[in-house]
Design an enzyme around this catalytic site. Structure first.
Site, PDB file in Angstrom:
ATOM      1  N   ALA A   1      -6.758 -18.119 -51.609  1.00 32.94           N
ATOM      2  CA  ALA A   1      -7.203 -16.725 -51.649  1.00 32.94           C
ATOM      3  C   ALA A   1      -6.445 -15.930 -50.595  1.00 32.94           C
ATOM      4  O   ALA A   1      -6.448 -16.291 -49.420  1.00 32.94           O
ATOM      5  CB  ALA A   1      -8.701 -16.631 -51.407  1.00 32.94           C
TER       6      ALA A   1
ATOM      7  N   HIS B   1       1.220  -7.858 -44.451  1.00 35.36           N
ATOM      8  CA  HIS B   1       1.203  -9.320 -44.521  1.00 35.36           C
ATOM      9  C   HIS B   1       0.753  -9.813 -45.895  1.00 35.36           C
ATOM     10  O   HIS B   1       1.321 -10.759 -46.457  1.00 35.36           O
ATOM     11  CB  HIS B   1       0.275  -9.857 -43.424  1.00 35.36           C
ATOM     12  CG  HIS B   1       0.238 -11.334 -43.328  1.00 35.36           C
ATOM     13  ND1 HIS B   1      -0.804 -12.083 -43.812  1.00 35.36           N
ATOM     14  CD2 HIS B   1       1.118 -12.213 -42.808  1.00 35.36           C
ATOM     15  CE1 HIS B   1      -0.564 -13.361 -43.594  1.00 35.36           C
ATOM     16  NE2 HIS B   1       0.592 -13.471 -42.981  1.00 35.36           N
TER      17      HIS B   1
ATOM     18  N   ARG C   1     -14.729 -13.498 -58.243  1.00 37.91           N
ATOM     19  CA  ARG C   1     -13.834 -14.340 -59.030  1.00 37.91           C
ATOM     20  C   ARG C   1     -14.031 -15.831 -58.744  1.00 37.91           C
ATOM     21  O   ARG C   1     -13.510 -16.670 -59.450  1.00 37.91           O
ATOM     22  CB  ARG C   1     -12.389 -13.926 -58.771  1.00 37.91           C
ATOM     23  CG  ARG C   1     -12.071 -12.594 -59.416  1.00 37.91           C
ATOM     24  CD  ARG C   1     -10.907 -11.872 -58.742  1.00 37.91           C
ATOM     25  NE  ARG C   1     -10.631 -10.604 -59.414  1.00 37.91           N
ATOM     26  CZ  ARG C   1     -11.325  -9.489 -59.257  1.00 37.91           C
ATOM     27  NH1 ARG C   1     -12.380  -9.471 -58.462  1.00 37.91           N
ATOM     28  NH2 ARG C   1     -10.991  -8.386 -59.890  1.00 37.91           N
TER      29      ARG C   1
END
Length: 181
Positions: free
Chosen positions: A85, A93, A132
């Site tokens: 993730a 970044h 998710r």
């Protein structure tokens, strides 16, 4: 002409590897649980002490492609599932990590001929990641299912064409002690 399509009938015969990023572990552990549930329901024993699935934990998503590549080069796996993730923050970044992880996983699959499921969430916030990874649905299940289907499909194609997966080191020379198996 042939028609190739993956199935889940012989999934219990597959040997798999799962690479999981530890960073954002709350999300990644949920993805892993969904992945393992899917594997179990399709006849694959997800037990880490078993013989069908090996697990590799890496510090974060950026390290996933290297470990997936090393596992693919062993030739032991029918497919690899990558779980991680990357959550957007206040700096660029996120963009660098998300892009390089996706490119690295895709390149590894293409270079080795081993199906690799890209299960690295790239989301704007923790809420999206959690949705998710289990609140609304668990995409870990979907990534495992994709890996099983692709393993089946590649077996069909190889059995028809006689092609074998590449077990070479396309980006760098193999170390002198690398056995290739």
């Amino acid at each position: 002409m042939a028609v190739f399509e993956g199935s889940f009938v012989n999934a219990s015969q597959f040997r798999l590897a799962v690479v999981i990023g530890r960073f954002n572990d709350l999300v990644c552990e949920k993805l892993l649980a969904g992945c393992q549930d899917c594997l179990k329901r399709h006849g694959v024993d997800p037990d880490p002490q078993g013989t069908q699935v090996d697990y590799a934990w890496v510090p974060g998503s950026f390290e996933i492609p290297l470990v997936a590549r090393q596992l693919a080069l062993t030739g032991r796996y029918d497919a690899i599932i990558c779980l991680g993730a990357v959550i957007r923050g206040q700096t660029p970044h996120f963009d660098y990590v998300a892009s390089e992880v996706a490119k690295g996983v895709a390149a590894t699959s293409l270079q080795t001929g081993i199906p690799i499921a890209f299960g690295v969430l790239t989301v704007d916030n923790l809420q999206q990641a959690l949705e998710r990874a289990g609140i609304k649905s668990n995409l870990g299940w979907n990534y495992a299912l994709s890996a099983l289907e692709m393993a089946s499909l590649m077996h069909q194609i190889r059995s028809t064409t006689g092609e074998v997966p590449r077990q070479t080191l396309p980006l760098a020379a193999a170390p002198s002690n690398f056995a290739g198996t």
